[in-house]
Scaffold this motif. Structure first.
Motif, PDB file in Angstrom:
ATOM      1  N   ARG A 169       0.851  -1.193   0.000  1.00  0.00           N
ATOM      2  CA  ARG A 169       0.000   0.000   0.000  1.00  0.00           C
ATOM      3  C   ARG A 169       0.887   1.244   0.000  1.00  0.00           C
ATOM      4  O   ARG A 169       1.816   1.379   0.783  1.00  0.00           O
ATOM      5  N   ASN A 170       0.578   2.149  -0.911  1.00  0.00           N
ATOM      6  CA  ASN A 170       1.295   3.412  -1.046  1.00  0.00           C
ATOM      7  C   ASN A 170       0.300   4.559  -0.964  1.00  0.00           C
ATOM      8  O   ASN A 170      -0.793   4.465  -1.531  1.00  0.00           O
ATOM      9  N   PRO A 171       0.674   5.660  -0.288  1.00  0.00           N
ATOM     10  CA  PRO A 171      -0.091   6.878  -0.550  1.00  0.00           C
ATOM     11  C   PRO A 171       0.081   7.180  -2.039  1.00  0.00           C
ATOM     12  O   PRO A 171       1.125   6.860  -2.617  1.00  0.00           O
ATOM     13  N   PHE A 176       6.779   8.090  -3.800  1.00  0.00           N
ATOM     14  CA  PHE A 176       6.637   6.765  -3.196  1.00  0.00           C
ATOM     15  C   PHE A 176       6.472   5.696  -4.269  1.00  0.00           C
ATOM     16  O   PHE A 176       7.024   4.595  -4.163  1.00  0.00           O
ATOM     17  N   ASN A 177       5.706   6.018  -5.297  1.00  0.00           N
ATOM     18  CA  ASN A 177       5.502   5.053  -6.377  1.00  0.00           C
ATOM     19  C   ASN A 177       6.809   4.759  -7.117  1.00  0.00           C
ATOM     20  O   ASN A 177       7.090   3.615  -7.481  1.00  0.00           O
ATOM     21  N   VAL A 178       7.617   5.798  -7.321  1.00  0.00           N
ATOM     22  CA  VAL A 178       8.902   5.626  -8.009  1.00  0.00           C
ATOM     23  C   VAL A 178       9.779   4.632  -7.264  1.00  0.00           C
ATOM     24  O   VAL A 178      10.351   3.715  -7.860  1.00  0.00           O
ATOM     25  N   PRO A 187       3.135  -0.943  -6.199  1.00  0.00           N
ATOM     26  CA  PRO A 187       2.467   0.067  -5.379  1.00  0.00           C
ATOM     27  C   PRO A 187       0.960   0.070  -5.612  1.00  0.00           C
ATOM     28  O   PRO A 187       0.498   0.045  -6.758  1.00  0.00           O
ATOM     29  N   THR A 188       0.201   0.071  -4.518  1.00  0.00           N
ATOM     30  CA  THR A 188      -1.263   0.008  -4.596  1.00  0.00           C
ATOM     31  C   THR A 188      -1.856   1.114  -3.741  1.00  0.00           C
ATOM     32  O   THR A 188      -1.699   1.105  -2.513  1.00  0.00           O
ATOM     33  N   ARG A 201      -7.662  -8.492   4.861  1.00  0.00           N
ATOM     34  CA  ARG A 201      -8.221  -9.305   3.780  1.00  0.00           C
ATOM     35  C   ARG A 201      -7.175  -9.712   2.734  1.00  0.00           C
ATOM     36  O   ARG A 201      -7.497 -10.438   1.789  1.00  0.00           O
ATOM     37  N   GLY A 202      -5.950  -9.234   2.881  1.00  0.00           N
ATOM     38  CA  GLY A 202      -4.905  -9.610   1.948  1.00  0.00           C
ATOM     39  C   GLY A 202      -4.954  -8.880   0.621  1.00  0.00           C
ATOM     40  O   GLY A 202      -4.358  -9.328  -0.365  1.00  0.00           O
ATOM     41  N   VAL A 203      -5.670  -7.750   0.587  1.00  0.00           N
ATOM     42  CA  VAL A 203      -5.694  -6.945  -0.644  1.00  0.00           C
ATOM     43  C   VAL A 203      -4.278  -6.489  -0.975  1.00  0.00           C
ATOM     44  O   VAL A 203      -3.867  -6.439  -2.136  1.00  0.00           O
ATOM     45  N   VAL A 204      -3.531  -6.140   0.048  1.00  0.00           N
ATOM     46  CA  VAL A 204      -2.099  -5.856  -0.068  1.00  0.00           C
ATOM     47  C   VAL A 204      -1.381  -6.651   1.010  1.00  0.00           C
ATOM     48  O   VAL A 204      -1.969  -7.006   2.035  1.00  0.00           O
ATOM     49  N   GLN A 205      -0.100  -6.905   0.770  1.00  0.00           N
ATOM     50  CA  GLN A 205       0.670  -7.716   1.715  1.00  0.00           C
ATOM     51  C   GLN A 205       1.334  -6.858   2.794  1.00  0.00           C
ATOM     52  O   GLN A 205       1.617  -7.334   3.894  1.00  0.00           O
ATOM     53  N   GLY A 206       1.590  -5.598   2.453  1.00  0.00           N
ATOM     54  CA  GLY A 206       2.275  -4.738   3.409  1.00  0.00           C
ATOM     55  C   GLY A 206       1.979  -3.271   3.180  1.00  0.00           C
ATOM     56  O   GLY A 206       1.195  -2.888   2.303  1.00  0.00           O
TER      57      GLY A 206
END
Length: 330
Positions: A169-171, A176-178, A187-188, A201-206
């Motif tokens: 998960r990224n803002p 941050f995406n770079v 990045p999500t 729910r595991g939509v993202v791992q971290g």
């Protein structure tokens, strides 16, 4: 003749008082989006106490937290237009796009590095450039708490390779995406208010956040490990409207400037102390990977080989000079 002498005496006396008159008291409103317990509130409290002390009480700073005066963009716009006196708020990247690069992961290796740069001649030059472009009086820069650290499920992040293919998960911030892409992560963007459930729910791992946010949102309940990779410091610009600045006399301006310099110098140590207390609070709830277990050199290599060129391309020449200057100050 006696009446004339009396009038002259009164005039001279009044002139004497006018020449030595104390400056008018000034009350300043400072707004931020942080909660009553937050880095912004700590910074605001420290700064306001120092302003009161050094101005002998002629300048007071009223602090309005919890977005009382508006969200971050509204606060920044208010200071630019002069409808709000002061704010502690982000990098003004809505109005100064190149300043968004200052949030990049791996740009700062320590809080000492952060403070060293922003109190250096190069740091002061950056603030002057920011001040001119943002149209505000830039007082000082502070970290928003400590570093953003990476938390994960099923992975302990010690090297860049540990992030390969991981949905994180990224803002939705370009810098941050770079860097997420530079280490091979996916990045999500997910709103912070939805992050706990997304991790559960595991939509993202971290994800990555300062320890205060990890504790406050109880993210340790839905994550296995916390890696103290120095994954970025979010600088907060403490600024003042030029209209409010012009209300101050020279002595008051000196008092505010002194308070700003001391707050910038003292706050990082407070941030470290608070972070250590928060880590102790959760050390039996999540596996903590300490800095000595992290291959910092490997992360820095990725930053310089992939991240830095990509950041310069994303943010252009205006940011490139400052990115190089910050990197050189390690």
């Amino acid at each position: 003749m006696r009446m004339l002498t009396k009038l002259i005496s009164i005039t001279l006396l009044a002139g004497g008082f006018a020449g030595t008159a104390m400056a008018a008291d000034v009350s300043l409103r400072l707004g931020h989006v942080g909660a009553p317990v937050s880095p912004q509130e700590t910074i605001a409290g420290l700064f306001s106490e120092k302003v009161k002390e050094y101005s002998d009480g002629s300048v007071s700073v009223q602090v309005f937290n919890s977005s009382t005066l508006g969200n971050e963009r509204q606060l920044q716009d208010g200071v630019r237009s002069g409808t709000i006196d002061m704010t502690i708020a982000g990098t003004f990247s809505y109005f100064v796009p190149w300043a968004g690069a200052l949030e990049s992961p791996m740009l700062y290796s320590s809080l000492e590095h952060f403070t060293k740069f922003y109190t250096s001649d190069s740091g002061k030059e950056l603030m002057e450039a920011f001040e001119e472009e943002a149209g505000v009086k830039a007082l000082f820069v502070v970290p928003h708490g400590g570093f953003r650290y990476i938390t994960m499920n099923d992975v302990e992040v010690k090297t860049p390779a540990d992030l390969e293919g991981v949905k994180i998960r990224n803002p939705n911030v370009p810098s941050f995406n770079v860097m997420a892409k530079a280490v091979g992560a996916v990045p999500t963007p997910i709103d912070f208010s939805e992050l706990y459930v997304a991790l559960q729910r595991g939509v993202v791992q971290g994800q990555h956040n300062p320890v205060g946010n990890i504790v406050g949102a109880r993210l340790y309940e839905v994550q296995d490990s916390l890696s103290m990779v120095p994954w970025g410091i979010s600088p907060h610009m403490v600024s003042m409207s030029t209209r409010a600045w012009d209300k101050l006399d020279d002595a008051q301006k000196e008092a505010v400037t002194r308070a700003a310099a001391e707050t910038a110098s003292e706050y990082p140590a407070i941030a470290v102390e608070e972070e250590q207390a928060q880590l102790v609070e959760i050390e039996d709830k999540i596996t903590i990977i300490r800095p000595e277990e992290v291959d910092l050199d490997a992360f820095l290599t990725v930053f310089r080989d992939k991240g830095l060129p990509a950041l310069k391309e994303e943010y252009g020449e205006d940011a490139s000079k400052w990115l190089d200057a910050i990197d050189a100050a390690r």
